[in-house]
Design an enzyme around this catalytic site. Structure first.
Site, mmCIF file in Angstrom:
data_model
loop_
_atom_site.group_PDB
_atom_site.id
_atom_site.type_symbol
_atom_site.label_atom_id
_atom_site.label_comp_id
_atom_site.label_asym_id
_atom_site.label_seq_id
_atom_site.Cartn_x
_atom_site.Cartn_y
_atom_site.Cartn_z
ATOM 1 N N ASP A 1 -10.098 2.787 2.248
ATOM 2 C CA ASP A 1 -10.255 2.075 3.525
ATOM 3 C C ASP A 1 -11.023 2.910 4.556
ATOM 4 O OD1 ASP A 1 -9.102 -0.343 2.868
ATOM 5 O OD2 ASP A 1 -7.090 0.226 3.530
ATOM 6 N N LYS B 1 0.816 -1.233 0.000
ATOM 7 C CA LYS B 1 0.000 0.000 0.000
ATOM 8 C C LYS B 1 0.846 1.277 0.000
ATOM 9 C CE LYS B 1 -4.221 -1.878 2.058
ATOM 10 N NZ LYS B 1 -5.239 -1.736 3.102
HETATM 11 P P1 NDP Z 1 0.420 -3.600 10.168
HETATM 12 O O1 NDP Z 1 1.352 -4.753 10.029
HETATM 13 O O2 NDP Z 1 0.796 -2.282 9.576
HETATM 14 O O3 NDP Z 1 0.136 -3.360 11.763
HETATM 15 C C1 NDP Z 1 -0.067 -4.428 12.621
HETATM 16 C C2 NDP Z 1 -0.536 -3.926 13.988
HETATM 17 O O4 NDP Z 1 -0.796 -5.069 14.822
HETATM 18 C C3 NDP Z 1 0.501 -3.074 14.729
HETATM 19 O O5 NDP Z 1 -0.165 -2.126 15.525
HETATM 20 C C4 NDP Z 1 1.195 -4.125 15.624
HETATM 21 O O6 NDP Z 1 1.775 -3.592 16.797
HETATM 22 C C5 NDP Z 1 0.017 -4.990 16.008
HETATM 23 N N1 NDP Z 1 0.467 -6.321 16.416
HETATM 24 C C6 NDP Z 1 0.858 -7.323 15.595
HETATM 25 N N2 NDP Z 1 1.212 -8.409 16.350
HETATM 26 C C7 NDP Z 1 1.041 -8.052 17.648
HETATM 27 C C8 NDP Z 1 1.249 -8.728 18.893
HETATM 28 N N3 NDP Z 1 1.703 -9.984 18.931
HETATM 29 N N4 NDP Z 1 0.949 -8.077 20.033
HETATM 30 C C9 NDP Z 1 0.485 -6.797 19.996
HETATM 31 N N5 NDP Z 1 0.279 -6.100 18.854
HETATM 32 C C10 NDP Z 1 0.560 -6.732 17.687
HETATM 33 O O7 NDP Z 1 -0.971 -4.109 9.588
HETATM 34 P P2 NDP Z 1 -2.209 -3.220 9.080
HETATM 35 O O8 NDP Z 1 -2.288 -2.019 9.939
HETATM 36 O O9 NDP Z 1 -2.134 -3.027 7.622
HETATM 37 O O10 NDP Z 1 -3.448 -4.222 9.352
HETATM 38 C C11 NDP Z 1 -3.908 -4.496 10.656
HETATM 39 C C12 NDP Z 1 -5.094 -5.443 10.598
HETATM 40 O O11 NDP Z 1 -6.195 -4.818 9.932
HETATM 41 C C13 NDP Z 1 -4.816 -6.728 9.803
HETATM 42 O O12 NDP Z 1 -5.450 -7.778 10.495
HETATM 43 C C14 NDP Z 1 -5.484 -6.482 8.469
HETATM 44 O O13 NDP Z 1 -5.880 -7.688 7.832
HETATM 45 C C15 NDP Z 1 -6.696 -5.683 8.915
HETATM 46 N N6 NDP Z 1 -7.264 -4.866 7.836
HETATM 47 C C16 NDP Z 1 -8.574 -5.101 7.481
HETATM 48 C C17 NDP Z 1 -9.172 -4.355 6.507
HETATM 49 C C18 NDP Z 1 -10.606 -4.629 6.153
HETATM 50 O O14 NDP Z 1 -11.090 -4.100 5.140
HETATM 51 N N7 NDP Z 1 -11.314 -5.385 6.967
HETATM 52 C C19 NDP Z 1 -8.454 -3.283 5.771
HETATM 53 C C20 NDP Z 1 -7.085 -3.093 6.250
HETATM 54 C C21 NDP Z 1 -6.536 -3.877 7.240
HETATM 55 P P3 NDP Z 1 3.326 -3.067 16.781
HETATM 56 O O15 NDP Z 1 3.280 -1.704 16.176
HETATM 57 O O16 NDP Z 1 3.693 -3.061 18.206
HETATM 58 O O17 NDP Z 1 4.104 -4.056 15.962
#
Ligand code: NDP
Length: 282
Positions: free
Chosen positions: A109, A72
């Site tokens: 989004d 993205k």
């Molecule tokens: P990113 O990889 O950019 O961000 C992931 C986030 O999850 C960060 O805040 C990260 O925290 C957190 N995280 C991951 N693992 C852990 C853990 N073990 N413990 C605590 N926090 C954790 O992903 P996106 O922001 O792009 O996407 C996030 C979610 O949203 C995904 O599940 C994606 O599929 C969903 N999504 C759904 C959409 C829809 O249309 N329904 C559209 C876009 C996204 P940290 O910063 O600490 O690593």
């Protein structure tokens, strides 16, 4: 579906991996119902090959592409024109190819998020809203919520510095670490999970909803599983809920309109088709 011919217009989604994407299910159902001579495909270039793929498609080799993880930000960077939503979020989920060889980027989004919240009845009060996560999805959510008039956002993330970086964009956003998550739900109008926690194959999302008022909408962007543990807990407490599939479908509508110049047909139950596809995968 109309037969593939030399006139068939190609659209699609690009991601890595992309085999899990529900976008072909949604868009091909709309294409068929609208009687369009088009096909929506899924492209998974090698991670290093995203720009080469997009540049090779310039000049309307394809009409447009939706963009998913991990491309993205790179989609936003390579476009020749960007909407305000792309400029501010630094991410694009839609590329539309012009006949002149140009590429225009948009990000729908935010429309998807607000559409899903509206379907769940909307926010009982304009603020505060608790957002969990500080990745790309959380950043987009924060900007859309602020645009929609939410006056206070509590942004909770494991890595505090990532939440603080988003909070630095606007004084209405307050950043905190995961240890403050439960307290951050006091008096909220909505709780939005924008982390990947709770997704199949990821660690569970452990969050007590005890402090959230019963009127608070609980939304989960995760849609594998469709009914996450967070949504089950919320439903058990009587909260209105919004799932990730509602958001996905709501962001797909403006994408379809941008690609084909007409809104998707209203009489297709794309949600049922997606649920069927998800059922086959889980
Ligand atoms: P990113 O990889 O950019 O961000 C992931 C986030 O999850 C960060 O805040 C990260 O925290 C957190 N995280 C991951 N693992 C852990 C853990 N073990 N413990 C605590 N926090 C954790 O992903 P996106 O922001 O792009 O996407 C996030 C979610 O949203 C995904 O599940 C994606 O599929 C969903 N999504 C759904 C959409 C829809 O249309 N329904 C559209 C876009 C996204 P940290 O910063 O600490 O690593």
């Amino acid at each position: 579906m109309s037969p593939i011919s030399a006139r068939t217009r190609i659209v699609g989604v690009v991601g890595h991996p992309v085999r899990h994407s529900l976008s072909p299910v949604i868009h091909n159902a709309w294409i068929e119902a609208a009687g369009l001579e088009a096909a929506y495909l899924a492209f998974a270039p090698p991670e290093a090959g995203f720009e080469a793929l997009v540049n090779g498609l310039r000049g309307q080799v394809v009409l447009g592409l939706n963009v998913t993880l991990p491309f993205k930000e790179r989609a936003a960077a390579l476009a020749d024109r960007r909407t305000n939503a792309v400029e501010r979020s630094g991410a694009a989920n839609l590329l539309v190819f012009g006949a002149d060889g140009s590429v225009a980027a948009d990000n729908t989004d935010g429309v998807g998020l607000m559409g899903a919240l509206a379907e769940a009845g909307g926010l009982a009060t304009p603020s505060p809203v608790a957002v969990l996560g500080a990745g790309g999805a959380a950043r987009g959510a924060v900007l859309s919520l602020l645009d929609a008039g939410v006056t206070s956002i509590r942004l909770i993330n494991r890595s505090l510095e990532r939440a603080q970086a988003i909070a630095a964009l606007d004084p209405r956003v307050w950043a905190a670490g995961w240890d403050e998550a439960a307290y951050a739900l006091d008096g909220v109008a909505a709780v939005i999970n924008a982390t990947s926690l709770g997704m199949i194959g990821q660690p569970p999302l452990q969050l007590s909803l005890d402090r959230a008022p019963a009127t608070a909408v609980v939304m989960d962007m995760v849609y594998r599983p469709l009914k996450t543990e967070l949504l089950k807990a919320a439903e058990g407490r009587g909260h209105p809920i919004a799932d990730g599939l509602s958001m996905l479908i709501a962001q797909a509508r403006p994408s379809f309109e941008a690609l084909f110049g007409q809104p998707p047909p209203a009489d297709v139950d794309v949600r049922a088709l997606c649920e069927q596809a998800l059922g086959g995968q889980e």
